[in-house]
Design a protein around this motif. Sequence first.
Motif, PDB file in Angstrom:
ATOM      1  N   PRO A  95      -2.907   8.614  -3.189  1.00  0.00           N
ATOM      2  CA  PRO A  95      -2.485   8.129  -1.865  1.00  0.00           C
ATOM      3  C   PRO A  95      -1.092   8.637  -1.482  1.00  0.00           C
ATOM      4  CG  PRO A  95      -2.390   6.362  -3.494  1.00  0.00           C
ATOM      5  CD  PRO A  95      -3.007   7.543  -4.180  1.00  0.00           C
ATOM      6  N   VAL A  96      -0.886   8.802  -0.185  1.00  0.00           N
ATOM      7  CA  VAL A  96       0.452   9.141   0.343  1.00  0.00           C
ATOM      8  C   VAL A  96       1.250   7.839   0.460  1.00  0.00           C
ATOM      9  CG1 VAL A  96       1.657   9.855   2.455  1.00  0.00           C
ATOM     10  CG2 VAL A  96      -0.327  11.138   1.658  1.00  0.00           C
ATOM     11  N   LEU A  97       2.510   7.854   0.061  1.00  0.00           N
ATOM     12  CA  LEU A  97       3.361   6.669   0.182  1.00  0.00           C
ATOM     13  C   LEU A  97       4.362   6.879   1.316  1.00  0.00           C
ATOM     14  CD1 LEU A  97       4.015   6.024  -3.622  1.00  0.00           C
ATOM     15  CD2 LEU A  97       2.135   5.197  -2.186  1.00  0.00           C
ATOM     16  N   PHE A  98       5.037   5.789   1.710  1.00  0.00           N
ATOM     17  CA  PHE A  98       6.054   5.922   2.753  1.00  0.00           C
ATOM     18  C   PHE A  98       7.404   6.221   2.109  1.00  0.00           C
ATOM     19  CE2 PHE A  98       9.291   4.104   5.635  1.00  0.00           C
ATOM     20  CZ  PHE A  98       9.099   5.006   6.673  1.00  0.00           C
ATOM     21  N   LYS A  99       8.077   7.227   2.631  1.00  0.00           N
ATOM     22  CA  LYS A  99       9.410   7.603   2.138  1.00  0.00           C
ATOM     23  C   LYS A  99      10.242   8.023   3.328  1.00  0.00           C
ATOM     24  CE  LYS A  99       8.050   9.763  -2.221  1.00  0.00           C
ATOM     25  NZ  LYS A  99       7.885  11.041  -2.888  1.00  0.00           N
ATOM     26  N   GLU A 100      11.544   8.072   3.125  1.00  0.00           N
ATOM     27  CA  GLU A 100      12.443   8.544   4.175  1.00  0.00           C
ATOM     28  C   GLU A 100      12.011   9.944   4.628  1.00  0.00           C
ATOM     29  OE1 GLU A 100      16.528   8.325   2.928  1.00  0.00           O
ATOM     30  OE2 GLU A 100      17.087   9.494   4.721  1.00  0.00           O
ATOM     31  N   GLY A 101      12.033  10.164   5.928  1.00  0.00           N
ATOM     32  CA  GLY A 101      11.671  11.490   6.452  1.00  0.00           C
ATOM     33  C   GLY A 101      10.199  11.601   6.814  1.00  0.00           C
ATOM     34  N   ARG A 102       9.401  10.600   6.390  1.00  0.00           N
ATOM     35  CA  ARG A 102       7.971  10.651   6.708  1.00  0.00           C
ATOM     36  C   ARG A 102       7.656   9.717   7.866  1.00  0.00           C
ATOM     37  NH1 ARG A 102       4.978  10.523   0.705  1.00  0.00           N
ATOM     38  NH2 ARG A 102       5.872  12.519   0.063  1.00  0.00           N
ATOM     39  N   SER A 146      -2.191  18.456  -1.878  1.00  0.00           N
ATOM     40  CA  SER A 146      -1.680  17.797  -3.086  1.00  0.00           C
ATOM     41  C   SER A 146      -0.309  17.181  -2.797  1.00  0.00           C
ATOM     42  CB  SER A 146      -1.571  18.806  -4.232  1.00  0.00           C
ATOM     43  OG  SER A 146      -0.500  19.680  -3.967  1.00  0.00           O
ATOM     44  N   LEU A 147      -0.023  16.084  -3.501  1.00  0.00           N
ATOM     45  CA  LEU A 147       1.282  15.440  -3.303  1.00  0.00           C
ATOM     46  C   LEU A 147       2.402  16.377  -3.729  1.00  0.00           C
ATOM     47  CD1 LEU A 147       0.801  11.704  -4.299  1.00  0.00           C
ATOM     48  CD2 LEU A 147       0.552  12.799  -2.074  1.00  0.00           C
ATOM     49  N   GLN A 149      17.275  19.991   6.020  1.00  0.00           N
ATOM     50  CA  GLN A 149      17.538  20.253   7.456  1.00  0.00           C
ATOM     51  C   GLN A 149      17.176  19.067   8.337  1.00  0.00           C
ATOM     52  OE1 GLN A 149      16.199  24.157   8.835  1.00  0.00           O
ATOM     53  NE2 GLN A 149      15.815  24.705   6.717  1.00  0.00           N
ATOM     54  N   ASN A 150      16.891  17.930   7.697  1.00  0.00           N
ATOM     55  CA  ASN A 150      16.592  16.723   8.462  1.00  0.00           C
ATOM     56  C   ASN A 150      15.367  16.898   9.371  1.00  0.00           C
ATOM     57  OD1 ASN A 150      17.224  14.141   8.828  1.00  0.00           O
ATOM     58  ND2 ASN A 150      18.856  14.483  10.351  1.00  0.00           N
ATOM     59  N   ILE A 151      14.351  17.585   8.874  1.00  0.00           N
ATOM     60  CA  ILE A 151      13.137  17.819   9.671  1.00  0.00           C
ATOM     61  C   ILE A 151      12.097  16.780   9.276  1.00  0.00           C
ATOM     62  CG2 ILE A 151      11.243  19.448  10.114  1.00  0.00           C
ATOM     63  CD1 ILE A 151      13.246  21.703   9.499  1.00  0.00           C
ATOM     64  N   PRO A 152      11.644  15.956  10.228  1.00  0.00           N
ATOM     65  CA  PRO A 152      10.659  14.940   9.867  1.00  0.00           C
ATOM     66  C   PRO A 152       9.269  15.524   9.591  1.00  0.00           C
ATOM     67  CG  PRO A 152      11.281  14.728  12.180  1.00  0.00           C
ATOM     68  CD  PRO A 152      12.078  15.867  11.623  1.00  0.00           C
ATOM     69  N   MET A 153       8.502  14.770   8.839  1.00  0.00           N
ATOM     70  CA  MET A 153       7.141  15.188   8.477  1.00  0.00           C
ATOM     71  C   MET A 153       6.167  14.146   9.014  1.00  0.00           C
ATOM     72  SD  MET A 153       5.491  17.199   5.945  1.00  0.00           S
ATOM     73  CE  MET A 153       6.457  17.380   4.478  1.00  0.00           C
ATOM     74  N   LEU A 154       5.273  14.576   9.903  1.00  0.00           N
ATOM     75  CA  LEU A 154       4.257  13.652  10.435  1.00  0.00           C
ATOM     76  C   LEU A 154       3.008  13.785   9.576  1.00  0.00           C
ATOM     77  CD1 LEU A 154       4.460  14.479  14.279  1.00  0.00           C
ATOM     78  CD2 LEU A 154       5.877  12.896  12.940  1.00  0.00           C
ATOM     79  N   ILE A 155       2.607  12.697   8.958  1.00  0.00           N
ATOM     80  CA  ILE A 155       1.411  12.753   8.101  1.00  0.00           C
ATOM     81  C   ILE A 155       0.344  11.849   8.721  1.00  0.00           C
ATOM     82  CG2 ILE A 155       0.506  12.530   5.761  1.00  0.00           C
ATOM     83  CD1 ILE A 155       3.410  12.688   4.740  1.00  0.00           C
ATOM     84  N   PHE A 191       0.835  -1.216   0.000  1.00  0.00           N
ATOM     85  CA  PHE A 191       0.000   0.000   0.000  1.00  0.00           C
ATOM     86  C   PHE A 191       0.863   1.256   0.000  1.00  0.00           C
ATOM     87  CE2 PHE A 191      -2.825  -3.145   1.955  1.00  0.00           C
ATOM     88  CZ  PHE A 191      -3.941  -2.997   1.142  1.00  0.00           C
ATOM     89  N   PHE A 192       2.038   1.153   0.626  1.00  0.00           N
ATOM     90  CA  PHE A 192       2.890   2.337   0.743  1.00  0.00           C
ATOM     91  C   PHE A 192       4.103   2.276  -0.189  1.00  0.00           C
ATOM     92  CE2 PHE A 192       0.836   2.516   5.060  1.00  0.00           C
ATOM     93  CZ  PHE A 192       0.115   3.676   4.785  1.00  0.00           C
ATOM     94  N   HIS A 193       4.094   1.276  -1.118  1.00  0.00           N
ATOM     95  CA  HIS A 193       5.202   1.109  -2.069  1.00  0.00           C
ATOM     96  C   HIS A 193       6.536   1.115  -1.340  1.00  0.00           C
ATOM     97  CE1 HIS A 193       2.783   2.535  -5.832  1.00  0.00           C
ATOM     98  NE2 HIS A 193       2.065   1.799  -5.014  1.00  0.00           N
ATOM     99  N   ALA A 194       6.611   0.345  -0.274  1.00  0.00           N
ATOM    100  CA  ALA A 194       7.839   0.331   0.533  1.00  0.00           C
ATOM    101  C   ALA A 194       8.090  -1.087   1.018  1.00  0.00           C
ATOM    102  CB  ALA A 194       7.670   1.253   1.735  1.00  0.00           C
ATOM    103  N   ASP A 195       9.328  -1.361   1.355  1.00  0.00           N
ATOM    104  CA  ASP A 195       9.677  -2.682   1.867  1.00  0.00           C
ATOM    105  C   ASP A 195       9.768  -2.564   3.391  1.00  0.00           C
ATOM    106  OD1 ASP A 195      10.570  -5.227   2.198  1.00  0.00           O
ATOM    107  OD2 ASP A 195      12.638  -4.779   1.601  1.00  0.00           O
TER     108      ASP A 195
END
Length: 424
Positions: free
Chosen positions: A239-246, A202-203, A216-222, A96-100
Amino acid sequence: MTETMDQIYSLWANRLRNNQGIRSLMEDLGKATGHPNEILLGGGNPAHIPEAESIFHETFGNLTKDSTLRSLLGDYQAPIGNDSFRTLAADYLSPFFHADLKKENIAFFNGSQNAYSFLLNLHSGAMSNGSFKKILLPIVPEYIGYADQSITDDVFYATPPNVVKTGKNSFRYELDKSNFNLTDVGVIALSRPTNPTGNVLSLSDLEWMEEKTKQQNIPMLIDLAYGNPFPNLIGEGEPVLFKEGRTLSLSFSKIGLPGVRFGIVVSDPETIETLSSFAAVSNLAVGNLGVYMMEMLFQQNTLPKLSKNILRPYYESKLKLALELFTTEFQKMGVDYEIHDPMGGFFLWIRFPSLTISNQELYHLCKDKWLFIVSGHYFFPGLNTDFSHTKECIRLTYCRKEEELARGAQILAEIVASHQAKSK
Ligand SMILES: Cc1ncc(COP(=O)(O)O)c(C=O)c1O
């Protein structure tokens, strides 16, 4: 504040005592009296949808038959869930999040509200390196439940959004890129769809912000409580996917299980590890019911079908009905109104530009007539600039019966019509 309160309560306790936003909302919900005139358009309860309920009742029933009941009632989970369940969730959610995803990316909580009380404090306030970091809410209004979760005062930061007219009686909030400032920001938090407005960011806006936060290495809480993959009330949104920083948070509440108190966080292993410490200290363990229900619902792949075939059609038809009922009454009574484009979730965010009383006073006048709504002023944590919408807007849910919505529309239209500037 009396001297005694000063002596026996901490600054944080007194701040919580003074600010009643989420508490008054949840108390209104809990105090529902069953009075025949009561119209409950205030809270965030999902609708009781019989087809969804029968799926949940069957799942619950299977748990009580099985020998799992012994463990469900009699054993603690690990603080953020046992490894086997976290692995199951990682495997299930990966596509669902296109991530491993691995178990190290997954943590379970007693509701996503519980997860946020940790996440917001984890990335804000006094930092280990001596700096002080804030929580940026990139578009306010934003979820009432974030406010006051922070132990430290004054950590929320927000600027007014761009207000874009989308029709005679409609508008949309958009990210004000010209005012996007990451100075002293430790984390960004947003809900998608947004509670209270039904906005679906929007994405491309999300990625635009990430271009800046990444440096700046600031995380994003979604916060995906209403979003993908379930209940997936995102209208036409991607849909929102999972990526580094999220860091993504999911909830079982808006699929129809708010009483189970179950939320899932998907993040990087370091953040998950840290959350595990917070969870152990504050909760000891996540409750078992949500974890066991999740196991069955994921194994049977129930939730995508439920979202597509039952939840989305139900909420879409309710939205259509609510828009018809409210706009008809507003127009009949000559109310000056604008509705935020309802792109997702299950709320209407309505602005009354000519209101001569505050939205808080409007809330009380409605309550006197047994109509419960939520005053919009609560939804702007961290905004210190004048922005007229803070006093002119209300939120209401359309998850109620037609008859209740119709009476609510009538009462609201009558009250607003008698408290608006005549020139309009
Ligand atoms: C945007 C948003 N996030 C999180 C929550 C918390 O939900 P729960 O703790 O029930 O998972 C809510 C509840 O209304 C919400 O609207």
